[in-house]
Every structure is written in structure tokens, then in C-alpha cells.
Design a protein around this motif. Structure first.
Motif, short mmCIF file in Angstrom:
data_model
loop_
_atom_site.label_atom_id
_atom_site.label_comp_id
_atom_site.label_asym_id
_atom_site.label_seq_id
_atom_site.Cartn_x
_atom_site.Cartn_y
_atom_site.Cartn_z
N GLY A 584 0.65 -1.26 -0.17
CA GLY A 584 -0.09 -0.12 0.02
C GLY A 584 0.77 1.19 0.06
O GLY A 584 0.16 2.40 -0.18
N ASP A 585 2.25 1.12 0.17
CA ASP A 585 2.99 2.29 0.10
C ASP A 585 3.06 3.07 -1.08
O ASP A 585 2.57 2.38 -2.33
N ALA A 586 3.25 4.14 -1.49
CA ALA A 586 3.26 4.98 -2.70
C ALA A 586 4.19 4.22 -3.51
O ALA A 586 5.31 4.06 -3.24
N GLY A 587 3.78 3.90 -4.86
CA GLY A 587 4.59 3.34 -5.71
C GLY A 587 4.62 1.81 -6.08
O GLY A 587 5.60 1.37 -6.27
N ASP A 588 3.85 1.06 -5.07
CA ASP A 588 3.90 -0.33 -5.17
C ASP A 588 2.65 -1.05 -6.27
O ASP A 588 2.76 -2.01 -6.10
N GLY A 589 1.92 0.12 -6.60
CA GLY A 589 1.05 -0.45 -7.57
C GLY A 589 -0.02 -1.03 -7.13
O GLY A 589 -1.12 -1.35 -7.76
N ARG A 590 -0.41 -1.00 -5.55
CA ARG A 590 -1.51 -1.49 -5.06
C ARG A 590 -2.41 -0.29 -4.68
O ARG A 590 -2.23 0.65 -3.97
N VAL A 591 -3.77 -0.23 -5.68
CA VAL A 591 -4.54 0.77 -5.44
C VAL A 591 -5.65 0.73 -4.58
O VAL A 591 -6.49 -0.47 -4.91
N ALA A 592 -5.86 1.20 -3.50
CA ALA A 592 -6.82 1.28 -2.58
C ALA A 592 -7.80 2.17 -2.58
O ALA A 592 -7.17 3.33 -2.66
N ALA A 593 -9.00 2.09 -2.24
CA ALA A 593 -10.15 3.06 -1.91
C ALA A 593 -9.57 3.88 -0.69
O ALA A 593 -9.09 3.58 0.15
N ARG A 594 -9.43 5.24 -0.98
CA ARG A 594 -9.09 6.18 0.33
C ARG A 594 -10.08 6.64 1.05
O ARG A 594 -9.99 7.31 2.01
N MET A 595 -11.38 6.23 0.70
CA MET A 595 -12.59 6.40 1.62
C MET A 595 -13.61 5.52 1.22
O MET A 595 -13.77 5.04 0.08
N ASP A 596 -14.86 5.75 1.85
CA ASP A 596 -15.90 4.75 1.38
C ASP A 596 -16.53 5.49 0.44
O ASP A 596 -16.56 7.06 0.18
N GLY A 597 -17.37 4.99 -0.69
CA GLY A 597 -18.00 5.66 -1.76
C GLY A 597 -18.10 4.60 -2.74
O GLY A 597 -18.29 3.35 -2.62
N LEU A 619 -13.78 7.81 -8.33
CA LEU A 619 -14.75 7.51 -7.05
C LEU A 619 -15.57 8.75 -6.53
O LEU A 619 -15.12 9.71 -6.47
N GLU A 620 -17.07 8.32 -6.26
CA GLU A 620 -17.74 9.40 -5.82
C GLU A 620 -18.04 9.05 -4.55
O GLU A 620 -18.41 8.03 -4.17
N ALA A 621 -17.86 10.25 -3.66
CA ALA A 621 -18.09 10.19 -2.16
C ALA A 621 -18.66 11.55 -1.65
O ALA A 621 -18.15 12.61 -1.95
N SER A 640 -10.49 -5.37 -9.31
CA SER A 640 -11.72 -5.90 -8.39
C SER A 640 -12.83 -4.90 -8.12
O SER A 640 -13.45 -5.09 -7.25
N CYS A 641 -13.06 -4.16 -9.13
CA CYS A 641 -14.29 -3.28 -8.86
C CYS A 641 -14.69 -2.96 -10.12
O CYS A 641 -14.07 -3.20 -11.39
N ALA A 642 -16.06 -2.49 -10.37
CA ALA A 642 -16.77 -2.12 -11.70
C ALA A 642 -17.59 -0.90 -11.26
O ALA A 642 -17.68 -0.65 -9.95
N ALA A 643 -17.87 -0.30 -12.28
CA ALA A 643 -18.70 1.00 -12.20
C ALA A 643 -20.15 0.51 -11.51
O ALA A 643 -20.72 -0.43 -11.87
N GLY A 644 -20.35 1.35 -10.58
CA GLY A 644 -21.68 1.08 -9.57
C GLY A 644 -21.34 0.46 -8.40
O GLY A 644 -22.27 0.32 -7.31
N ASP A 645 -20.11 -0.10 -8.26
CA ASP A 645 -19.88 -0.89 -6.80
C ASP A 645 -19.63 0.02 -5.69
O ASP A 645 -19.14 1.25 -5.98
N GLN A 646 -20.28 -0.17 -4.42
CA GLN A 646 -20.02 0.57 -3.20
C GLN A 646 -18.82 0.01 -2.41
O GLN A 646 -18.77 -1.13 -2.56
N VAL A 647 -17.71 0.65 -2.50
CA VAL A 647 -16.45 0.44 -2.04
C VAL A 647 -16.30 0.94 -0.56
O VAL A 647 -16.74 2.08 -0.30
#
Length: 662
Positions: A584-597, A619-621, A640-647
Motif C-alpha cells: 500500500g505504500d506509494a509506488g507499489d502499484g496497489r490501488v486502494a480506496a481512500r474513503m468509502d464511496g 470514485l464518488e463520495a 476488483s471493482c466495476a462501475a456502480g460498486d460501493q466500496v
């Protein structure tokens, strides 16, 4: 108030609380509506009755016209107050309310329709002789025409959603080459927020102030204004600080702007409370921007300097009562200032925050008013706006109001999701703001350095370390039935304990030694700091440093500590026993949601090759769109996600792997 004895409030949060209290003060019974996410909300508890209207997403609850009218019928409500946001400026909602035989507390659907479409509204104001900003408000919405009109108008240029407000669907274009992308993103955000992607273009008036006029109009053609509000301190075209009167408006200019606002309202046959918004340039020229056909977030500052209750007037006018006020009856007393308390991380580009509010404590004092819908233990969901409340201060002068508001912010305690409290204090304390000579570019010009991540001082870190150790020891002593005076006692010589605290992405390595009776020595950057802690009463802590007692507020939940001291609130995690972070560190290629949305759109597919900086998804929040970009060059290995998914926050969305050269 003939015909209005029970009011349904078709909204949530602080505005629902405000309207419920205002209606009850007039002797009206009230009905709250709530989604599944708001079952335990304050507005639900305050109302005389409450009706569940659906799931958490606003589209299935607060935006459901049918469910709102059903709730009114089921409870015998005779009127519906829309608050602001959601359906407050939706003409179809007003029509449906009227057709159901109920009273809509607001203007006519026709006036809402016209003013809700910036393009037609501007054309109407031009015909009425109200000054307007040069631009394009034509019906042809093709890219070709909008690009050509943008060229004609020239930069800097504003792209605005015709049906919008609150800064959504609005883009500033400073280079004409960027107009195409601005049109695309503004359309997307406008369609999502307002259900219409129609746009207008306007010449950007630089160095201007945002000044709006409050109007009241009854069913009998009587229109007056209640002076102006200055809303120039903005971020992303959203208001942050509002005040009345404006430091830039004298009596003569107030009369001119007020007359223009009254003419605008009279031209469209307006009734109720409304706001006509203007841009005011440095030379004193003003231009119509839009009319908000509802109560404004910032209405309390007008109430505090005029003594008029705008919610009461809304209800009385809706009941058909005539305005009993003439223009000369309006008197202005002192100065009022308001800040919007939002749950957002200023250091992370104002990213909305969600989670549990562990502690909420509103300030009080002379001239202080707090409008909010908060409570300790409340869960803040990703479904609604990030604004949690408003703090308002009145004073005999502008500076007294400003100082009182600074004090109120210092006394505001919100521990849980990160808020903008400290940023608001920095704005109010800034000498340019204190002097009153600023414009809508204030935050960009003067506050950019304040939006960076806060580096805690050595004292703040030392205090956090001492609180961690002391609170744990006190908790352990209590569980063992030991006298609290034994906390920190040792039978041998004093020894140092290592501690690693993390704030944001930074880890702080400290050493601490207890000297008994709440006294500690903490080594920060190898420099010793001696301090003594008193008992923690709730969240309040008195600590002594260099012979001077200071006040702080603290809350510990296991290995996490909230510390409000030295004018800032920071969150620390005890990570001594945690391994160094890698994933999850910057530059490791793992992209995580930074908030619920909610995933608005995904621009890549599994197997695509991307470059650092490429847009991956949106991402919409909390009604805002956030673009997520690639942090490295590589290939999309998993998606691991698609348009319309709540994450959820920190949920892994995709992984980019770097291709290894053979």
C-alpha cells in the motif's frame, strides 16, 4: 398560520434540525424522515414523529418524491419544507407536493424551474436589466459550439452546470486547450449531481468577491431584501466562511445591489425566502450569477444581524400571510460570521471522511450559535454531504465576531473522523482575512501552505507519548484494583521505554521514562521534554510544562490516540509492535480506496498497460468525484471493482505490476 399545523421536513442533518426547531417554535408539530443510515440521527429524535423512507442511498430515500409524499399523507402533515440540497430546488417535487393537496414551503414550481436553469435564468435577468457576466447561455450544447464560444469569450473562463450549485459541475479554464476536458468532466459531475448535463460558459471575473442578497417575497407582490452576505472564502467554488455585512459593501452599494435583487425576484413572481448571488469586482461593479430558490446554508448570519427568523418567515409566507415588514423596517446590528465544519482531511486534498464520531462537544458563549445534527457515537456514512455543522458568532464589530468564532472553534471537540476545524481557525487568524481585503481566490493565494500535512511539534509528540503510557498504566492499575497513585512507581532506577508513534505516513521514534505521580521525561529527536499529566476527566487533560499549566483533550481507543493540543487535533497510532509498512505504500502499484464511496466509472481493463499519472477510475463520495490515478508504470494485473460498486475505505481496487525487462 392558516393551513400549516404539521410540517414534514424533507431533509436530514443540521438543516432538518434547524427547520424542526423553527417550526416547533411557531407551534407546529413536525415530522422527520430518515433513511436506514439515519435511524439514530438527531433530527429523528427531535421531531414529533418520524417516518423511515428507504435505504441509505439518497436516490432511494431523500430523493424519492413518492415516498416523501406518502410519509406526509401517513402522518397528516399539511406542509412540506425541503430544507436545502436534495429536492429543495426541484420544481417537479414542488409540483407533486401541490398536486397532493399539500403546501410546499418555497417558491412556485415555475420560479424554481426558471432559476434552476442557469441558461434561461441569465437570459431572463438580462431582459430585466440586471447586470450579468458576459458569456454563452445558448441552447446548442454541442462540443463544437461550446468550444467555439469558449474561444470567443476567452480565458480565464468558467464552465458551469446550468442546473447546478454548490460548486459541482463547475470548472475554471485558464488555458483554452483545457476546455474540452473541462466540458467532459463538468458534464459528468453535473449529470450525476443534478440529472442534467447542460452547461453555460462565463468570463471568469478575477479578483472578485462573492456577495449575495437575501430576499423575502410574499404572495401579494411585496418584495424586500435583508442585506448582503459575503461568501468569498471558497474552496472548489464551495463556500467555507460567510459573513454579514460584507467588508466591501457600503450603504450606497448595498442599496444598489438590494434593488437589483428585488427586481430579479419581482420579475419572476418569486415568493418565500431566496438569495440572489452576485460577483462584485474591485471597482464596485456587480454581476448576477444565479438565484437560489431556497434557504441558504449561511442564512444564520443574516438572522443574527437583522433579528429576523427566516424559517419562520418561510412558513408564514407559505401559509399566505403578507410580509409585515417594509424595506425601511430592516435594521442591521453588528456583524456575524459563520464557518462550515466539514468532515474532510485538508492534507489529503480535502478528502471526505467517514466513521464513528467518538466525541462531539459543541461550543457555547456570548454571541455563539451552533447549527448541527451531530451526536457522540454517530456513524458518518459516505452517502451524504461532508458538512457536519456550522459555527456562527455575532459581535458588535467584525473583529469581535471573528475573535469569538476563533474561540468557539478552539472549544469545539470532534474526535473521530478528521475535520477541517484547524484549517478554519487558520483562515480566521490569517492577517489578510482579519483585514477584510480578500476575494474568491483567498484560499488559493494565502492558504496553500496550510493544506499540507501538519508536522506535529516536539511538545505535541511528547504529550502524545506520555498520554499513551499514562492512560494504559492507569487502565491496568484500575483493572488490577491498584491505587492510582502507584501508576509509574518503580522499585528500581528509572528506565526508558521505546515508543513508535505514527501520524499520517510519518513514524516518530521516541523514548519515555516515568518519574512517578504523572511526571514523564520524553526524548523527542534526542532532546528531553519534561511534563506532568493530571487526571483525565472525560477527554479533558490538564498538563504542566515548564511550570505552566495547559489544556488538552485526549481520547484513546486501543492503539489509537486523538490529541487536541496547541491548537491542532492529530491522530496517532502506536506502531511499536507493527512491522514496517510495505503493501500500500506509494509506488507499489496497489490501488486502494481512500474513503468509502461508489465507483463512478472505470477507465481501464485487466491487462491494460498504464503510465504513472494515468486515470484509472473515478470514485464518488459525499457528492464529490475523485480521480484515482496510477502510481507506477506497468500492467493492470487484477481489477476488483466495476462501475456502480460501493466500496469501503482501504478496499483494494486494482493492482498494477511492473514489467521486468529480460
Amino acid at each position: 398560520m392558516k393551513g400549516i399545523d404539521k410540517v414534514l421536513v424533507a431533509n436530514r442533518g443540521e438543516i432538518a434540525v434547524r427547520v424542526i426547531r423553527g417550526a416547533q417554535a411557531l407551534g407546529c408539530r413536525t415530522v422527520a424522515v430518515y433513511s436506514e443510515a439515519d435511524a439514530a440521527a438527531l433530527h429523528v429524535a427531535l421531531a414529533d414523529e418520524a417516518v423511515a423512507i428507504g435505504p441509505a442511498p439518497a436516490s432511494e430515500s431523500y430523493l424519492s418524491i413518492e415516498r416523501l409524499i406518502e410519509a406526509a399523507r401517513a402522518t397528516g402533515a399539511t406542509a412540506i419544507h425541503p430544507g436545502y440540497g436534495f429536492l429543495a430546488e426541484n420544481a417537479d417535487f414542488a409540483r407533486a407536493v401541490n398536486e397532493a393537496g399539500l403546501i410546499f414551503v418555497g417558491p412556485t414550481p415555475e420560479a424554481m424551474d426558471l432559476m434552476g436553469r442557469k441558461r434561461e435564468a441569465k437570459q431572463c435577468m438580462i431582459e430585466a436589466g440586471v447586470p450579468c457576466v458576459p458569456g454563452y447561455e445558448g441552447a446548442d450544447q454541442s462540443d463544437e459550439v461550446l468550444l467555439a464560444e469558449g474561444e470567443r469569450i476567452g480565458c480565464p473562463l468558467m464552465v458551469k452546470a446550468s442546473a447546478g450549485g454548490g460548486g459541482r459541475g463547475m470548472r475554471l479554464v485558464e488555458d483554452i486547450a483545457d476546455l474540452g476536458e473541462a466540458l467532459r468532466s463538468a458534464r459528468s459531475e453535473a449529470a450525476s449531481a443534478f440529472g442534467s448535463d447542460e452547461l453555460i460558459l462565463e468570463k471568469a471575473v478575477l479578483g472578485a468577491r462573492h456577495v449575495e442578497i437575501q430576499v423575502l417575497a410574499d404572495h401579494h407582490g411585496h418584495v424586500i431584501h435583508l442585506g448582503e452576505r459575503d461568501c468569498s472564502v471558497q474552496r472548489r467554488h464551495q463556500k467555507v466562511v460567510e459573513e454579514a455585512p460584507s467588508p466591501a459593501v457600503d450603504a450606497a452599494l448595498r442599496a444598489k445591489m438590494g434593488a437589483a435583487a428585488v427586481e430579479a425576484a419581482a420579475t419572476i413572481g418569486y415568493r418565500g425566502a431566496g438569495t440572489v448571488e452576485f460577483l462584485l469586482d474591485a471597482q464596485g461593479a456587480f454581476y448576477f450569477m444565479e438565484m437560489n430558490t431556497r434557504l441558504q446554508v449561511e442564512h444564520p448570519v443574516t438572522e443574527m444581524i437583522t433579528g429576523e427568523d427566516l424559517v419562520a418567515w418561510q412558513l408564514r409566507i407559505a401559509a399566505g400571510e403578507p410580509l409585515t415588514l417594509a424595506q425601511d423596517d430592516i435594521r442591521f446590528n453588528g456583524h456575524a460570521m459563520e464557518v462550515r465544519l466539514c468532515l474532510e482531511d485538508v492534507a489529503q486534498d480535502f478528502m471526505p471522511q467517514t466513521g464513528i464520531i467518538h466525541v462531539w462537544q459543541a461550543p457555547s458563549g456570548p454571541g455563539i450559535r451552533v447549527d448541527h445534527g451531530l451526536a457522540s457515537g454517530q456513524w458518518i456514512s459516505p452517502y451524504y454531504d461532508s458538512m457536519a455543522g456550522k459555527l456562527i458568532a455575532w459581535g458588535e464589530t467584525r473583529d469581535i465576531a471573528r475573535r469569538r468564532l476563533l474561540g468557539a472553534l478552539a472549544d469545539t471537540l470532534l474526535l473521530g473522523p478528521i475535520s477541517n476545524r484547524d484549517f478554519l481557525r487558520q483562515i480566521l487568524a490569517h492577517p489578510v482575512f482579519a483585514g477584510g481585503d480578500f476575494d474568491i481566490g483567498f484560499i488559493g493565494k494565502h492558504m496553500q501552505e496550510k493544506t499540507a500535512a501538519v508536522e506535529p511539534s516536539a511538545i505535541h509528540r511528547a504529550l502524545a507519548a506520555a498520554v499513551f503510557i499514562h492512560d494504559r498504566a492507569t487502565e491496568l492499575a484500575a483493572s488490577a484494583g491498584l491505587d492510582a497513585s502507584l501508576v509509574g512507581w518503580r522499585s528500581a532506577y528509572t528506565s526508558e521505554t521505546p515508543l513508535v508513534l505514527q501520524h499520517g505516513e510519518t513514524r516518530h521514534h521516541l523514548r519515555i521514562a516515568s518519574e512517578g505521580q504523572g511526571s514523564y521525561c520524553v526524548w523527542v529527536d534526542d532532546a528531553p521534554i519534561a511534563l506532568t499529566l493530571g487526571a483525565i476527566d472525560g477527554t479533558r487533560l490538564i498538563y504542566t510544562l515548564d511550570g505552566v499549566s495547559h489544556r488538552a483533550d485526549v481520547l484513546r481507543r486501543d492503539d489509537r490516540l486523538w490529541l487536541c493540543a496547541e491548537g491542532i487535533t492529530l491522530v496517532y497510532d502506536d506502531v511499536l509492535r507493527q512491522p514496517p509498512a510495505t503493501a500500500g505504500d506509494a509506488g507499489d502499484g496497489r490501488v486502494a480506496a481512500r474513503m468509502d464511496g461508489k465507483i463512478q466509472r472505470v477507465d481501464v481493463a485487466q491487462g491494460d498497460t498504464v503510465t504513472a499519472g494515468d486515470t484509472l477510475l473515478v470514485l464518488e463520495a459525499m457528492k464529490m468525484e475523485f480521480t484515482v490515478t496510477a502510481d507506477i508504470d506497468g500492467k493492470v494485473e487484477t481489477l476488483s471493482c466495476a462501475a456502480g460498486d460501493q466500496v469501503a475505505a482501504r478496499q483494494l481496487l486494482l493492482v498494477i505490476t511492473q514489467e521486468v525487462e529480460s
